[in-house]
Design an enzyme around this catalytic site. Structure first.
Site, PDB file in Angstrom:
ATOM      1  CD  GLU A 123      -1.731  -2.322   1.404  1.00  0.00           C
ATOM      2  OE1 GLU A 123      -0.538  -2.445   1.721  1.00  0.00           O
ATOM      3  OE2 GLU A 123      -2.379  -3.273   0.864  1.00  0.00           O
ATOM      4  CG  HIS A 171     -11.900  -7.454   5.681  1.00  0.00           C
ATOM      5  ND1 HIS A 171     -11.139  -8.234   6.772  1.00  0.00           N
ATOM      6  CD2 HIS A 171     -11.343  -7.923   4.695  1.00  0.00           C
ATOM      7  CE1 HIS A 171     -10.397  -8.893   6.378  1.00  0.00           C
ATOM      8  NE2 HIS A 171     -10.159  -8.787   5.023  1.00  0.00           N
TER       9      HIS A 171
END
Lengths: 402, 389
Positions: A136, A206
């Site tokens: 990322e 999540h």
């Protein structure tokens, strides 16, 4: 008078609540402008002949303004799309119109884990839609580089929960580029997209809503849509915007929210909150998925308490539309802000603080925040954790009876 | 039928001089033909694949010794993990397990082999495909399944779920890819500091191998000679991306550059054991960190939401299952060297099936954690949290 009627009647041809409202407003405004101009000219030039030319000119101006407004508002053929399809449509429009646009992220090539980029690689080529390895920090850093060099970079972070390795790049590099280079460089061409919010079974990693972390950083824009029509318009605005933008997409709505979305590109202006429902007793503010909860709460409040609620979708978190919210609170005197993220340091705190500064004497009750608890997002306890309609309803009751 | 066999076995017993009373005939008309333990080979040596080496003069031995007891134990471990994962698959499809579930079947040799080579006092940390390691580190199947179903009997009290299971000297169970590697290096530092001769086994996958924080960890571990065994479980796919498409260099055992590395056949439990033993000795001797790449394979997709066939062919999966399945390989080895009988393996299978069934019973009937747990364990000493909001 003529152009006013003309423009006013033309408004319903375009779809969407905002569009109609804004066109009508424009019609009123432009007619007012014409009338004022008329009056002014009559004052300056008492001769009757000129005014005819002026009238024709004013009419022409109305048409021009109307035309420009139509460019900005959704119109034309629409298609039934859910949230991920509307995102695909926006990206498709971007890649078609902007030859420098590139889309990259983890697994975007085959279509993405949420199918937001389906078909784009086949249509535009593998040098424009490509996968990155699992990094990322690298993705965002790379994206900043691409943007600074002049290409439109649309980076995808697979889940907002994974954005933290990139936090340094976003906050220290992207947000401050223009400032520290004295406007010599900027990475305004960068847009970061990430699925956001609770999904029912996401648990700790999540389900997070990290908008508050980034709201603390000047130089960024943060946008969160509530449905397919807003998503496409807001995403296109983010991409066009000359500042680095983070676009959070409520993942629970990817399939659940379905609307008739125009196929042509259109933009919805950033930093403008939208009033979904007008009311006189309580102002309810939120964004993303939670707006739908608040709409339900508003109807519950009307039914059971006879309380009329004004529901506002903030849409842009940073910079946020202070004016709309404050105007509403001045009218109603009560404010409830709701979001899934934990309450301490959540964005509701910022809104609350600003509103009490601006509208202190108008408040009838303390500002209420109905948010997630100060715990990590739980696995099994999710139904208890989320700020559901009952918690919001209770808060409204308390405010009314204060 | 039963009586006839009993008579025959008694006769045989008299011949071999064993106590007839000790013979038991199992229930359900299933007769176990008892064989004397002297019939089995107690120990055998097997050839194992040579490991590729990076910055190492010599590697682990190419021959591995296996005793009968060890073999049966490894078999039992691997078969338990396999059955447990398949049961988790079933429960997920029945929506009794929800959320995210990453299954380990196919990779059992890695967990079993590593555990065989380290001590219970050594440390282990891995990523989210953690059910196998949770079991090998000492947690019962019951507690693992209860954690998956989110019940209070689960190993993390139902609050962690699939990706967050922990045990003494087992630090999970980590959801964020690559984030566990610096943690592993830190644990190794603690071992070095405390001088307890323990090592830390830090596992990650081929996808995580491209994360920046790994290289930071390699640098620190090498600089300070930390007793850290970095293990890359290369199952050839980072979710749906094959290794060739994600990594500029797929020689994961070389990626530590200045850290010595081994590439190991991760489908052979003996190979894994020997390599881990070698690596542990290397670390305990104070030579610093070492990297192992285990070449392995997972049969399921990345998680239960991934069918696992959109980026690889069914033929590929079938081929691995038939040619390199870790459990079958061990079984065949032992049978071909007469170290155990088919019936024995069958018995073990049945026992394990029963154990998993019981665990499932528990996992589906245990109550969920109480609401007080929502706000429990945020801080060390919990201040009372306002639940009114």
């Amino acid at each position: 008078m003529l152009c006013f009627t003309y423009t006013y009647l033309k408004a319903p041809a375009s779809c969407g609540f905002i569009a109609t409202a804004s066109i009508r407003l424009l019609a009123i405004r432009s007619s007012l402008f014409t009338w004022l101009m008329n009056a002014e000219i009559k004052k300056q030039y008492p001769n009757a002949e000129c005014t005819k030319t002026i009238k024709i000119f004013a009419f022409f101006m109305c048409e021009v303004l109307h035309f420009f407004n139509l460019i900005g508002s959704p119109k034309g053929p629409t298609q039934k799309m859910n949230l991920f399809q509307s995102i695909t449509s926006a990206l498709d429009n971007t890649l078609a119109s902007d030859p420098t646009a590139v889309i990259f992220g983890e697994d975007v090539a085959f279509g993405g884990v949420f199918r937001c980029t389906v078909g784009l690689r086949d249509k535009y080529g593998k040098d424009r839609v490509f996968n990155t390895p699992l990094c990322e920090q690298g993705i965002v850093g790379f994206g900043i580089g691409v943007a600074v060099a002049g290409a439109t970079a649309i980076a995808e972070i697979q889940f907002a929960d994974y954005i933290f390795p990139a936090f340094d790049q976003i906050v220290n590099e992207a947000a401050k580029y223009r400032y520290r280079s004295g406007n010599l460089f900027d990475c305004g061409n960068l847009t970061i997209r990430a699925p956001w919010g609770c999904v029912g079974h996401g648990a700790l990693y999540h389900s997070q809503s990290p908008e508050a972390f980034f709201a603390h950083c000047p130089g960024l824009k943060i946008v969160i849509p509530r449905g397919p029509i807003q998503a496409k318009g807001l995403l296109l605005s983010c991409i066009a915007d000359k500042n680095p933008c983070i676009f959070f997409e409520p993942k629970i709505l990817y399939r659940a929210a379905v609307e008739q979305v125009p196929e042509e590109p259109y933009t919805i202006p950033l930093s403008q909150a939208e009033i979904l429902q007008e009311g006189s007793d309580v102002t309810l503010v939120s964004w993303g998925t939670q707006i739908h909860v608040l709409k339900e709460v508003a109807s519950m409040a009307q039914e059971k308490l006879g309380v009329s609620c004004e529901v506002i979708d903030l849409q842009t978190i940073l910079p946020w539309d202070i004016e709309t919210v404050c105007k509403s609170v001045v009218k109603t005197g009560r404010l409830l802000i709701s979001h899934e993220a934990p309450v301490t340091g959540g964005f509701a705190a910022e809104i609350s603080s600003t509103v009490q500064e601006e509208c202190f004497l108008n408040l009838e009750a303390p500002i209420s925040r109905v948010c997630g608890y100060d715990t990590p997002f739980p696995h099994i306890f999710e139904p208890f954790y989320t700020p559901d309609k009952w918690k919001c309803f209770e808060a409204i009751k308390k405010m009314i009876n204060y | 039928m039963k009586t006839m066999l009993a008579i025959i076995s008694n006769a045989l017993c008299r011949m071999t001089g064993r106590n007839a009373g000790a013979q038991t005939v199992s229930e359900g008309a299933r007769v176990v033909v008892s064989r004397s333990f002297a019939d089995f080979t107690p120990q055998a040596t097997f050839d194992i694949k040579k490991c590729d080496l990076h910055r190492l003069e010599e590697g682990p031995p190419v021959k591995a010794e296996l005793t009968r007891e060890q073999g049966l134990q490894y078999y039992r471990t691997m078969q338990t993990v396999r059955r447990m994962e398949l049961k988790a698959d079933q429960l997920y499809k029945q929506k009794i397990i929800r959320g995210f579930c990453h299954l380990y079947d196919g990779q059992e040799a890695c967990a079993a082999g590593i555990e065989a080579a380290i001590n219970p006092s050594d440390h282990l940390i891995t990523a989210y495909r953690a059910h196998g390691y949770t079991y090998t580190r000492g947690v019962s199947v019951k507690e693992i399944l209860a954690e998956l179903t989110g019940r209070r009997g689960g190993v993390a009290k139902g609050k962690g779920g699939s990706m967050h299971m922990y045990a003494p000297h087992f630090y999970g169970g980590n959801g964020i890819v690559g984030a566990q590697v610096p943690l592993g290096a830190g644990i190794a530092l603690a071992c070095q500091y405390q001088g307890n001769n323990q090592v830390c086994v830090t596992l990650y996958g081929d996808g995580a191998a491209n994360q920046g924080q790994l290289f930071e960890s390699y640098n620190m571990a090498a600089l300070w000679k930390l007793p850290c065994i970095f293990i890359c479980e290369n199952n050839k796919y980072g979710m749906g991306t094959s290794v060739e498409r994600a990594a500029a260099s797929t020689d994961y055992y070389k990626r530590g550059d200045f850290i010595p590395g081994l590439r190991v056949d991760g489908m052979d439990v003996l190979c894994v054991r020997e390599a881990t033993q070698f690596a542990a000795d290397h670390c305990r001797a104070g030579k610093g960190p070492i990297i192992m790449e285990l070449q392995t394979y997972r049969y399921h997709g990345h998680s239960m939401s991934d069918p696992g066939v959109s980026y690889r062919t069914r033929e590929e999966i079938q081929e691995v299952r038939s040619k390199s399945d870790p459990i079958s390989m061990l079984k065949e080895r032992m049978l071909s060297h007469n170290m155990a009988s088919v019936e024995e393996f069958k018995e073990i299978d049945i026992e394990i099936r029963k154990q998993v069934e019981e665990a499932t019973q528990f996992a589906t009937s245990d109550p969920e954690p109480p609401l007080e747990e929502l706000c429990n364990h945020i801080f060390s000493k919990n201040p009372p949290l306002e639940m009114s909001k």
